[in-house]
Scaffold this active site. Structure first.
Site, PDB file in Angstrom:
ATOM      1  CD1 TRP A 150     -10.234  15.662  -1.083  1.00  0.00           C
ATOM      2  CD2 TRP A 150      -8.642  14.961   0.308  1.00  0.00           C
ATOM      3  NE1 TRP A 150      -9.851  16.734  -0.334  1.00  0.00           N
ATOM      4  CE2 TRP A 150      -8.866  16.337   0.534  1.00  0.00           C
ATOM      5  CE3 TRP A 150      -7.673  14.303   1.065  1.00  0.00           C
ATOM      6  CZ2 TRP A 150      -8.160  17.076   1.476  1.00  0.00           C
ATOM      7  CZ3 TRP A 150      -6.971  15.037   2.022  1.00  0.00           C
ATOM      8  CH2 TRP A 150      -7.214  16.399   2.211  1.00  0.00           C
ATOM      9  CG  HIS A 151     -11.278   8.330   1.029  1.00  0.00           C
ATOM     10  ND1 HIS A 151     -11.341   7.982   2.369  1.00  0.00           N
ATOM     11  CD2 HIS A 151     -10.010   8.760   0.820  1.00  0.00           C
ATOM     12  CE1 HIS A 151     -10.166   8.194   2.938  1.00  0.00           C
ATOM     13  NE2 HIS A 151      -9.340   8.670   2.018  1.00  0.00           N
ATOM     14  CB  SER A 152     -14.642  10.478  -5.147  1.00  0.00           C
ATOM     15  OG  SER A 152     -14.547  11.746  -4.526  1.00  0.00           O
TER      16      SER A 152
END
Length: 599
Positions: free
Chosen positions: A534-536
């Site tokens: 979830w580190h886009s």
């Protein structure tokens, strides 16, 4: 105005519109409202208000946001890819006021010194961003090097609760393997070392999200009548006229039952800031007619400004998670919560200290030696020499001890598991985020790009990391074997096959010897199991336009005056850690830039 769901009469024109109330957007709105009291600031957020929501302010309930029926997150579904065994990965992003800072695991993590300097953009050096990070922080632990802030709004601490037995077992295992344990892993310099984890929680255990720390105080202090917030309101596109941003077209979000979802417009006198995150920002720009010619043509959107950097270059830290059996008691882990055996109502009623706990007690950043890199093949060695050898602070991977099974467990019975999360810090793979039509309801063409680099370097990184993490876990006194479904399916003849043990392994513990066939099994397992962290980031990169950039160093969108982008989508290169602190620092630096321009 405070927080509303519909635009009040008489507010059809403001000075600054911020399209997106995520982590960076909340920082920018708050800072502009304080610094420029004569300007009217309007923030649009597509999701709900987060104020005093118990599932947000209590960090320990973060897992609720992983459920597909949650209303605080956005589940971005990627195209199926052969590189991940045909899977359609789903990437969670923030879907409420405060964005990812409201629903993430609250890890306090900062990049390395070389990361921001490596961006190569004036005004965005490590010195610049360190100033911004200090401005964010109220750091509660020892800081002998003076690298942390103590007067910012976001408290950083260990909280009220730690799983001491698992933590101490892990630290003992690290010592046996030979990994150093340091006081501060987030001093921008530490590498090949581990530390007790800090969290973005107050010492009392309360989550420190951007909305509660920046926005809500200003909305309630009666001193910021110029700050207006619309929630459950989607920014459809930016109004661009004669090369100038003139306003935003928006609508009520039908997800929350609005009766009227017709599109409306609000005008801006001075500036429009798009802060919709890695998914929202490029799609808003593309629906506005700003983006790659071929993408807009296929989507049926008239091209106003050709900008090939919009939507390109998606990246994320690619994660693997490994499960282990232990001799711990269930109450010494979070497995009761993860398996639905713990009564959340009782936790809230009793103000249980675990409500401020994210299940991560130790973190590390590791990299191979030059000699190890040499053994991983010529293609890997070429990447190592180009990107790592001369920047000795750059880790290859991040590791975190997880005080429970590290994910949604559907295939195993409840037990006192531990997990190890391992993610690749600087993946070579790239994807994209593009619209397929002009309307909000049209699907998004999203490719994660995971594991797609031509030489398989990203897979080789995971193979190396798998070996390293397993040797740590095997040396924990509470270790009782691997959870087979959370590990590669090694054959029975392999030294690496998963086994149950009835007691801690006796000394001396020999490292597992992996064959070439074992490494192939690990690689296939990575393709079958790799997931998002979830580190886009990176879909509107801040770099020269001829190099594929979408925005300049002042965050201006190429080809459109008065239009800015400010969120993790602007990152020209990845960073070595969880990205919330980077997003907050981007918000602070962006606010400074915009204030100077607007003054």
């Amino acid at each position: 105005m405070g927080i509303q769901k519909t635009l009040p009469p008489g507010l059809d024109e403001v000075d600054v519109i911020i399209a997106g109330g995520g982590t960076a957007g909340c920082v920018i709105a708050a800072r502009l409202a304080s610094a420029l009291p004569n300007l009217q600031i309007l923030l649009l957020e597509q999701g709900p208000n987060n104020f005093e929501d118990p599932f947000i302010v209590n960090l320990g309930l973060f897992f609720a946001h992983l459920m597909p029926d949650g209303d605080k997150g956005l589940f971005n579904k990627a195209n199926p890819s052969r590189h991940v065994n045909g899977r359609e990965l789903t990437v969670l992003s923030g879907g409420c006021l405060g964005g990812g800072s409201s629903i993430n695991m609250g890890m306090y993590s900062r990049p390395q010194w070389s990361d921001f300097d490596g961006w190569g953009v004036e005004g965005w050096t490590t010195e610049d961003m360190l100033r911004c990070m200090k401005k964010v922080e109220d750091y509660h632990d020892p800081d002998p090097e003076g690298t942390h802030g103590t007067r910012g709004p976001v408290q950083v601490s260990g909280g009220l609760y730690r799983a001491k037995r698992a933590e101490e077992d892990f630290l003992r295992a690290l010592d046996e393997v030979g990994w150093p344990i340091v006081e501060d892993l987030q001093d921008l310099r530490a590498v090949n070392s581990f530390a007790r984890a800090r969290r973005m929680v107050s010492p009392e255990g309360r989550r420190q999200d951007a909305a509660h720390k920046y926005l809500h105080p200003r909305l309630s202090d009666r001193a910021h009548s110029n700050l207006h917030v619309l929630v459950e309101t989607q920014a459809v596109k930016v109004l661009v006229e004669d090369g100038q941003a003139k306003g935003v077209v928006f609508r009520s979000n039908p997800k929350f039952g609005a009766a009227d979802v017709s599109e409306k417009a609000v005008k801006s006198r001075k500036m429009v800031v798009v802060s919709g995150g890695c998914f929202g920002s490029p799609t808003i720009l593309q629906r506005s007619g700003v983006g790659p010619r071929d993408v807009l043509s296929k989507a049926g959107v008239p091209l106003l400004v050709e900008n090939n950097g919009v939507g390109a270059g998606y990246e994320d830290h690619q994660a693997m998670a490994y499960g282990y059996k232990t001799s711990l008691e269930m109450e010494e882990t979070l497995n009761g919560l993860l398996f639905g055996l713990t009564d959340i109502g009782e936790l809230l009623k009793n103000n249980d200290p675990r409500l401020g706990y994210n299940g991560q007690d130790v973190n590390g950043k590791i990299r191979p030696t030059d000699e190890e890199a040499e053994t991983m093949g010529p293609a890997f060695k070429a990447v190592w020499d180009a990107h790592f050898r001369d920047t000795p602070d750059k880790p290859l991977a991040g590791l975190s001890l997880i005080n429970g099974i590290p994910g949604l467990a559907k295939d195993i019975p409840p037990a006192s598991y531990l997990g190890l999360s391992a993610f690749s810090m600087y993946p070579l793979s790239r994807g994209h985020v593009n619209i397929t039509g002009p309307d909000m309801c049209d699907p998004v063409d999203f490719d994660t790009g995971f594991l797609a680099d031509k030489d398989g370097i990203d897979i080789k990184k995971h193979i190396w990391t798998y070996k390293k993490q397993r040797e740590i876990m095997r040396r924990m006194p509470c270790y009782r074997g691997e959870v087979p479904s959370w590990h590669p399916p090694f054959p029975e003849t392999s030294d690496a096959v998963c086994r149950d043990v009835t007691d801690a392994l006796p000394d001396p513990i020999e490292d597992i010897v992996y064959t070439r066939e074992d490494e192939e099994v690990i690689g296939l397992h990575v393709q079958a199991k790799a997931e998002t962290t979830w580190h886009s980031m990176g879909t509107c990169k801040m770099k020269a336009q001829e190099e594929g950039g979408a925005v300049d160093g002042k965050l201006g969108v190429y080809g459109v005056k008065g239009l800015k982008v400010a969120d993790l989508s602007i990152c020209p290169r990845n960073v070595s850690g969880n990205t919330c602190m980077t997003a907050l620092a981007i918000g602070e630096n962006a606010a400074d830039i915009f204030i100077r321009e607007l003054q």
